[in-house]
Design a protein around this motif. Structure first.
Motif, short mmCIF file in Angstrom:
data_model
loop_
_atom_site.label_atom_id
_atom_site.label_comp_id
_atom_site.label_asym_id
_atom_site.label_seq_id
_atom_site.Cartn_x
_atom_site.Cartn_y
_atom_site.Cartn_z
N ARG A 131 0.98 3.92 -2.87
CA ARG A 131 0.47 5.19 -2.31
C ARG A 131 -1.03 5.16 -2.10
N ARG A 145 0.83 -1.22 0.00
CA ARG A 145 0.00 0.00 0.00
C ARG A 145 0.86 1.26 0.00
N SER A 146 2.00 1.23 0.68
CA SER A 146 2.86 2.42 0.67
C SER A 146 3.54 2.59 -0.69
N ILE A 147 3.89 1.49 -1.34
CA ILE A 147 4.48 1.59 -2.68
C ILE A 147 3.45 2.13 -3.67
N LYS A 199 -3.87 5.50 0.37
CA LYS A 199 -4.07 6.10 1.69
C LYS A 199 -5.11 5.32 2.47
#
Length: 100
Positions: free
Chosen positions: A97, A93-95, A99
């Protein structure tokens, strides 16, 4: 044999995409109600599309003559995707992006 295995990996990856987009592990019921916006609807539609593609790939990868085991294959690939989401879902999810 490798072709069927690689197709099952593809099914699992589609489930992982659906779970990463939905992020159901971190949503409380009250927060899920607040996400009834355009962005929340888009997340739902994208996740539903990935889940639909996973089931289509599973139908295509399914060995002939074993129609009685379809549910077991679907549940097995979904459980594998849940394990992947538990282990590396936050990083995915961070890769991407995405939220919370």
């Amino acid at each position: 044999m490798l072709d069927a295995f690689s197709r099952l990996i593809g099914v699992t990856l589609c489930w992982v995409v659906a779970l990463a987009v939905w992020d159901i592990g971190h949503y409380a019921p009250a927060r899920a109600l607040r996400s009834l916006s355009l962005a929340g609807a888009m997340r739902f539609v994208v996740g539903l599309g990935a889940a639909f593609v996973a089931l289509l790939l599973l139908i295509d990868a399914f060995p002939p003559g074993e129609e009685g085991l379809f549910s077991a294959y679907a549940i097995g690939t979904f459980l594998a995707a849940l394990a992947v989401d538990l282990l590396i879902g936050d990083a995915l999810r961070s890769i991407a992006r995405i939220k919370r």
